[in-house]
Structure formats: structure tokens, C-alpha cells
Design an enzyme around this catalytic site. Sequence first.
Site, PDB file in Angstrom:
ATOM      1  N   CYS A  90      -4.168  -1.502  -2.048  1.00 37.29           N
ATOM      2  CA  CYS A  90      -4.375  -0.081  -2.262  1.00 37.29           C
ATOM      3  C   CYS A  90      -5.342   0.050  -3.431  1.00 37.29           C
ATOM      4  O   CYS A  90      -5.069  -0.457  -4.526  1.00 37.29           O
ATOM      5  CB  CYS A  90      -3.029   0.561  -2.605  1.00 37.29           C
ATOM      6  SG  CYS A  90      -3.150   2.281  -3.131  1.00 37.29           S
ATOM      7  N   ASN A  91      -6.479   0.679  -3.176  1.00 34.79           N
ATOM      8  CA  ASN A  91      -7.480   0.822  -4.245  1.00 34.79           C
ATOM      9  C   ASN A  91      -6.964   1.670  -5.391  1.00 34.79           C
ATOM     10  O   ASN A  91      -7.221   1.393  -6.555  1.00 34.79           O
ATOM     11  CB  ASN A  91      -8.743   1.468  -3.688  1.00 34.79           C
ATOM     12  CG  ASN A  91      -9.528   0.537  -2.809  1.00 34.79           C
ATOM     13  OD1 ASN A  91     -10.461  -0.095  -3.260  1.00 34.79           O
ATOM     14  ND2 ASN A  91      -9.141   0.429  -1.545  1.00 34.79           N
TER      15      ASN A  91
ATOM     16  N   HIS B 120      -7.391   2.793   3.678  1.00 35.16           N
ATOM     17  CA  HIS B 120      -7.218   3.584   4.900  1.00 35.16           C
ATOM     18  C   HIS B 120      -8.555   3.771   5.645  1.00 35.16           C
ATOM     19  O   HIS B 120      -8.549   4.040   6.835  1.00 35.16           O
ATOM     20  CB  HIS B 120      -6.688   4.984   4.565  1.00 35.16           C
ATOM     21  CG  HIS B 120      -5.214   5.049   4.308  1.00 35.16           C
ATOM     22  ND1 HIS B 120      -4.638   4.560   3.167  1.00 35.16           N
ATOM     23  CD2 HIS B 120      -4.193   5.568   5.063  1.00 35.16           C
ATOM     24  CE1 HIS B 120      -3.326   4.790   3.218  1.00 35.16           C
ATOM     25  NE2 HIS B 120      -3.038   5.389   4.349  1.00 35.16           N
TER      26      HIS B 120
ATOM     27  N   GLU C 122      -3.757   8.553   8.491  1.00 31.43           N
ATOM     28  CA  GLU C 122      -2.296   8.479   8.657  1.00 31.43           C
ATOM     29  C   GLU C 122      -1.864   9.187   9.948  1.00 31.43           C
ATOM     30  O   GLU C 122      -0.871   8.835  10.552  1.00 31.43           O
ATOM     31  CB  GLU C 122      -1.568   9.101   7.451  1.00 31.43           C
ATOM     32  CG  GLU C 122      -1.636   8.274   6.174  1.00 31.43           C
ATOM     33  CD  GLU C 122      -0.585   7.144   6.116  1.00 31.43           C
ATOM     34  OE1 GLU C 122       0.482   7.284   6.726  1.00 31.43           O
ATOM     35  OE2 GLU C 122      -0.861   6.117   5.471  1.00 31.43           O
TER      36      GLU C 122
ATOM     37  N   CYS D 229     -11.101   2.577  -0.199  1.00 33.82           N
ATOM     38  CA  CYS D 229      -9.725   2.980   0.123  1.00 33.82           C
ATOM     39  C   CYS D 229      -9.353   2.204   1.378  1.00 33.82           C
ATOM     40  O   CYS D 229     -10.144   2.170   2.338  1.00 33.82           O
ATOM     41  CB  CYS D 229      -9.655   4.484   0.386  1.00 33.82           C
ATOM     42  SG  CYS D 229      -8.019   5.008   1.004  1.00 33.82           S
TER      43      CYS D 229
ATOM     44  N   ASP E 132       0.872  -1.194   0.000  1.00 31.55           N
ATOM     45  CA  ASP E 132       0.000   0.000   0.000  1.00 31.55           C
ATOM     46  C   ASP E 132       0.905   1.240   0.000  1.00 31.55           C
ATOM     47  O   ASP E 132       2.109   1.146   0.228  1.00 31.55           O
ATOM     48  CB  ASP E 132      -0.904   0.018   1.234  1.00 31.55           C
ATOM     49  CG  ASP E 132      -1.834   1.234   1.248  1.00 31.55           C
ATOM     50  OD1 ASP E 132      -2.379   1.584   0.185  1.00 31.55           O
ATOM     51  OD2 ASP E 132      -2.005   1.860   2.318  1.00 31.55           O
ATOM     52  N   SER E 133       0.291   2.389  -0.239  1.00 26.47           N
ATOM     53  CA  SER E 133       1.062   3.629  -0.175  1.00 26.47           C
ATOM     54  C   SER E 133       1.483   3.949   1.257  1.00 26.47           C
ATOM     55  O   SER E 133       2.454   4.673   1.461  1.00 26.47           O
ATOM     56  CB  SER E 133       0.213   4.779  -0.718  1.00 26.47           C
ATOM     57  OG  SER E 133      -1.006   4.840  -0.004  1.00 26.47           O
TER      58      SER E 133
HETATM   59  N1  DGL Z   1      -4.927   3.228   0.843  1.00 28.13           N
HETATM   60  C1  DGL Z   1      -4.939   3.636  -0.488  1.00 28.13           C
HETATM   61  C2  DGL Z   1      -6.157   3.244  -1.262  1.00 28.13           C
HETATM   62  O1  DGL Z   1      -6.723   2.220  -0.952  1.00 28.13           O
HETATM   63  C3  DGL Z   1      -4.271   4.858  -0.937  1.00 28.13           C
HETATM   64  C4  DGL Z   1      -4.462   6.098  -0.235  1.00 28.13           C
HETATM   65  C5  DGL Z   1      -3.557   7.130  -0.857  1.00 28.13           C
HETATM   66  O2  DGL Z   1      -2.358   6.879  -0.915  1.00 28.13           O
HETATM   67  O3  DGL Z   1      -4.069   8.158  -1.295  1.00 28.13           O
HETATM   68  O4  DGL Z   1      -6.544   3.909  -2.190  1.00 28.13           O
END
Ligand code: DGL
Length: 273
Positions: free
Chosen positions: A74-75, A188, A154, A186, A11-12
Site C-alpha cells: 500500500c503506497n 489499486h 474496489e 497506488c 493493503d487497505s
Molecule cells: N492501495 C493503496 C495504496 O497503494 C491504498 C488505497 C487507499 O486505501 O486509499 O495507496
Amino acid sequence: MTDHRPIGVFDSGVGGLTVLAALREVLPNESLLYLGDTARVPYGNKGADTIQRYARGAVRFLVERDVKAVVVACNTASAYALPGIADEWEIPIIGVIEPVANAAVASSRSGHIGVIGTRATVRSGAYVRAIERAGQTHIVPLQQPCPLFVPLAEEGWTQGPIVEAVASEYLSAFQGSAIDTLILGCTHYPLLKVTITQTLQRLMGRSVEVLDSATATAAYVQEALRRQKALRQTESNASVVYFVTDEPQRFADTGAPYLNEPLEHVEHIDLVT
Ligand code: DGL
């Protein structure tokens, strides 16, 4: 047959830990390598080329560590980089969009599904296509980008008046709509699930099923490894190692609430892309 190689998860930032937690639940014998590209989070407000380049480098990093599958947890990366990257490797590269889109279509009674995600995920239309592929062809999902949710998660800000105010602002897009199911598009966002669910209930005056990708994706991974006869059968010594592109301690501190335990073995690495 048993395959001792770890599963890679990427993931990011810390968001993919929601998927890692579900994987540990469903596949407790599997060792896991987690990569959080914390130096470059968020991906969600970047352009398609940048996201693809970052995702390609992250997947390559994990494949070179001899993983037997990669979960793109990560979506945003799943939306822009799959299936392209999956075609470049022989091991399964599994994203998070298809599993939860299928789960949402199966669970929605009315067929009216809402999706929240990063700006990039919403713009990509990946959920619209995945929901259509899952069989919901008549009703277009209602989408809303929620860019401030990632920095809040975060920072570990998951409840309280500021998060509620941000959630109200975003989720009012669904007020008066017919949605009975909302996808947290997402990884997160599950950390904000209590606030999101309560805010939506207040705005809609009724309850809405809120789904995240973690459980559905873990089931997909289990099935993919079972098909390949690549599950690890040994019931001991499953390990988790974390790699991050920025400061390890900060990741360990922010990530701990996702797993309800301290994160050990966090290493700094540089990604070459
Ligand atoms: N957690 C990530 C997602 O599922 C990325 C969030 C991001 O880096 O903007 O999209």
C-alpha cells in the site's frame, strides 16, 4: 537452507493483490498471508496519525503469525509508516515506493516523471524524496492525486465511459508536460491501467511508459530473502490465505479479477489498534 514461513502482504483493501500476483509469479514456492483492512479502506484520504496507527496494527498482526517478511503493499501506508515500523521488527518490512521509484528513474529518458496516487501519498512527498534518492535530482516529479480511482477499483469499475471521464479529468494535469514515465503510485491503480494508458495517450498525443509497483517490489522481496538465505526451496504446498477486516465474500468477489481466479480461504479478523 529453506525457510517455510510465509510472506505477509498488507493493503487497505484489494489493491495489494496486484503485488501478491507479482510475488506468486516471481516466488512460486512461497506461501503468502494477505491482509486487507477492508473495514477501513480507503486509507488515502485519512490523516498521517491514523494511517500510521492502522499500518502498525496490520504489520503486527502479520508478524504475530510468524511471517518471514512483510510487504506493505500500500503506497499510502508505505509513505507514512516506513521506515518507522520497519525499525520495530527484525524481519524485513518492505514498502512499494522505493522499488518503483528506482524503476522509473532507470526507465525515464527525459527524467520527467509523473506520479499519481492517493491524496495522502501525494501530500506526503514520499515519491519526490524516493525519486531524488534514486538519482533524479534536477527535475521534480509532477504529481496528481486521483482519489476516485480507489472506490472505482474496489467496485470493479475499471473500464467504460465513467472511468474514462474520471481518468480524463485527473490526467489532464499532465497535458502539455514533458513526462515520459508515469508511476501508478497506488496498488489499486493497475486494475485501471488500460484506461489510464489510453487516456494519457489521447491527452498527450504520444505514448507514456506506465509503471506500477508490483513487479519492481516482487524483485525487491526476492532479493531481500535471498540475502537472508530465507527463500523456500520446496516446490510444493505453497499456500495463500487471506484475512480481511470486513465481509469475506465481498473481498473474494472484488479480488478475483486481480488474480484471474477465485479467492479461497478468506477469513474475517478484527485488528486491535
Ligand atoms: N492501495 C493503496 C495504496 O497503494 C491504498 C488505497 C487507499 O486505501 O486509499 O495507496
